[in-house]
Enzyme design. Structure first.
Site, PDB file in Angstrom:
ATOM      1  N   GLY A   9       0.838  -1.198   0.000  1.00  0.00           N
ATOM      2  CA  GLY A   9       0.000   0.000   0.000  1.00  0.00           C
ATOM      3  C   GLY A   9       0.871   1.245   0.000  1.00  0.00           C
ATOM      4  N   GLN A  13      -1.881   7.517   1.038  1.00  0.00           N
ATOM      5  CA  GLN A  13      -1.522   8.779   1.708  1.00  0.00           C
ATOM      6  C   GLN A  13      -0.335   8.594   2.654  1.00  0.00           C
ATOM      7  OE1 GLN A  13      -3.936  10.198   4.882  1.00  0.00           O
ATOM      8  NE2 GLN A  13      -3.327  12.320   4.651  1.00  0.00           N
ATOM      9  N   ASP A  35       2.112  -1.840  -4.410  1.00  0.00           N
ATOM     10  CA  ASP A  35       0.719  -1.395  -4.347  1.00  0.00           C
ATOM     11  C   ASP A  35      -0.055  -2.155  -5.414  1.00  0.00           C
ATOM     12  OD1 ASP A  35      -0.442   1.513  -2.952  1.00  0.00           O
ATOM     13  OD2 ASP A  35      -1.748   0.352  -4.259  1.00  0.00           O
ATOM     14  N   ILE A  36      -1.364  -2.083  -5.326  1.00  0.00           N
ATOM     15  CA  ILE A  36      -2.191  -2.796  -6.314  1.00  0.00           C
ATOM     16  C   ILE A  36      -2.129  -2.115  -7.684  1.00  0.00           C
ATOM     17  CG2 ILE A  36      -4.350  -1.578  -5.755  1.00  0.00           C
ATOM     18  CD1 ILE A  36      -5.270  -4.861  -5.894  1.00  0.00           C
ATOM     19  N   TYR A 143     -15.102  -0.370   9.147  1.00  0.00           N
ATOM     20  CA  TYR A 143     -13.664  -0.054   9.256  1.00  0.00           C
ATOM     21  C   TYR A 143     -13.216  -0.188  10.719  1.00  0.00           C
ATOM     22  CZ  TYR A 143      -9.531   3.084   9.213  1.00  0.00           C
ATOM     23  OH  TYR A 143      -8.281   3.642   9.363  1.00  0.00           O
ATOM     24  N   LYS A 147     -10.610  -2.783  12.441  1.00  0.00           N
ATOM     25  CA  LYS A 147      -9.416  -2.332  13.167  1.00  0.00           C
ATOM     26  C   LYS A 147      -9.380  -2.959  14.568  1.00  0.00           C
ATOM     27  CE  LYS A 147      -7.342  -0.024  10.044  1.00  0.00           C
ATOM     28  NZ  LYS A 147      -6.109  -0.575   9.487  1.00  0.00           N
ATOM     29  N   ILE A 173      -4.895  11.950   9.579  1.00  0.00           N
ATOM     30  CA  ILE A 173      -3.542  12.365   9.200  1.00  0.00           C
ATOM     31  C   ILE A 173      -3.627  13.441   8.114  1.00  0.00           C
ATOM     32  CG2 ILE A 173      -1.275  11.599   8.374  1.00  0.00           C
ATOM     33  CD1 ILE A 173      -2.049  10.226  10.989  1.00  0.00           C
TER      34      ILE A 173
HETATM   35  C1  AKB Z   1     -10.654   7.783   8.510  1.00  0.00           C
HETATM   36  O1  AKB Z   1     -11.133   8.919   8.614  1.00  0.00           O
HETATM   37  O2  AKB Z   1     -11.307   6.790   8.191  1.00  0.00           O
HETATM   38  C2  AKB Z   1      -9.193   7.613   8.833  1.00  0.00           C
HETATM   39  C3  AKB Z   1      -8.964   7.205  10.253  1.00  0.00           C
HETATM   40  C4  AKB Z   1      -9.261   8.142  11.348  1.00  0.00           C
HETATM   41  O3  AKB Z   1      -8.539   6.106  10.494  1.00  0.00           O
HETATM   42  N1  AKB Z   1      -8.479   8.816   8.563  1.00  0.00           N
END
Ligand code: AKB
Length: 312
Positions: A9, A13, A35-36, A143, A147, A173
């Site tokens: 990856g 970013q 990367d892909i 997501y 995580k 970030i």
């Molecule tokens: C997102 O907004 O999904 C990411 C994060 C906070 O992991 N930047």
């Protein structure tokens, strides 16, 4: 023997700036970017580059063997906002890539793994202010669920098989070189681009939505620092809280206005507001500061100066 690093990856970013810094630190030939799809010319030409699907464990193994890779930084992920559009795909990419790399480390093909977690692993029932390292974690996005599950897979592979895997819960970030894609914190990058290009910005979060954020240089330094720390210092094998700045859209807009007085901001919230509302506002990161000496450098004022200077 010097370490050889594979970044999966590398065109994203964080991946793109991490690759550049790792190449400066370890030498171009010792850092394999993958990367892909193809990325920016300087990233592909400044050292080895391979096309690689992060979920293809055998493909990763081939590259590990070709270059004698010792460390893997697995940066490929589908972020929070895109993840809500494609929940199955997000789970598949975020989980299968991690499990593949952890298996390769368990089988001793690689010595060390870095995998990023996120503030998204917290949820609406977590404390919002000074969110501690250990607390209630009930994420509501796919997501965030991936995580949190990933953190526990890391901890499991460390405890059960001795895998040296290290992780940080990144806040949003902010960077000017490569734009983020599909996150909820992306507004804090877009706002700078639009401030320069159009002198105005329509924000998809409400004016007082406070979120934890960090300038890219701090994020890259933290990532390399945790990987370089002596293994005995890494006491958390899920993922470390990491904090730098927390601000609202109104506050970042006010900071930009100091440099571009005609800049204006308007607000039109969308589905990302609900995601932002489920996350912490200010993170507490004493463990990272104590265990491996983490310190941030950039506050909102300094970051804004750097962003505008570089984008101009
Ligand atoms: C997102 O907004 O999904 C990411 C994060 C906070 O992991 N930047």
């Amino acid at each position: 023997m010097k370490d050889t690093i594979l970044i999966i990856g590398a065109c994203g970013q964080i991946g793109s700036e991490l690759t550049q810094k790792l190449r400066e630190t370890y030498g171009n030939e010792h850092v394999v970017a993958s990367d892909i799809r193809e990325g920016k010319e300087d990233l592909m030409s400044s050292g080895p580059f391979e096309i690689l699907d992060a979920t293809d464990k055998e493909g990763i193994l081939k590259i590990v063997q070709k270059y004698n890779v010792t460390q893997v930084y697995l940066m490929a992920a589908m972020l929070s906002a895109t993840g809500e559009q494609y929940p199955q795909k997000a789970w598949d990419l975020n989980m299968n890539s991690l499990l593949g790399v952890l298996e390769l480390a368990k089988d001793k093909h690689i010595k060390q793994v870095y995998w990023p977690s996120s503030i998204a692993s917290f949820g609406p029932t977590s404390p919002k202010i000074n969110t501690p390292q250990q607390t209630i974690m009930e994420p509501t996005t796919v997501y965030g669920i991936s995580k949190l599950a990933g953190e526990h897979w890391c901890n499991y592979y460390h405890n059960r098989y001795g895998v040296d895997v290290r992780s940080i819960r990144y806040p949003g970030i902010i960077s000017w070189k490569t734009k983020p894609g599909g996150g909820t914190t992306d507004y804090a990058v877009d706002i700078y681009f639009k401030a320069i290009e159009e002198k105005k910005y329509e924000c998809f979060l409400t004016e007082n939505t406070r979120l934890p954020m960090m300038y890219m240089q701090d994020a890259v330094n933290a990532t390399i620092k945790i990987m370089q720390a002596d293994a005995s210092k890494i006491k958390t094998r899920t993922a470390y809280n990491l904090a730098a700045i927390s601000f609202t859209p109104k506050e970042i807009a006010a900071e930009i206005k100091k440099h571009i007085p005609e800049f204006t901001i308007s607000y039109k919230e969308d589905f990302r507001q609900q995601i932002a509302d489920s996350w912490p506002q200010v993170i507490e990161d004493a463990n990272a500061r104590e265990d491996w000496n983490w310190k941030h450098q950039f506050d909102l004022e300094l970051m804004t100066k750097e962003m505008l200077k570089n984008l101009q």
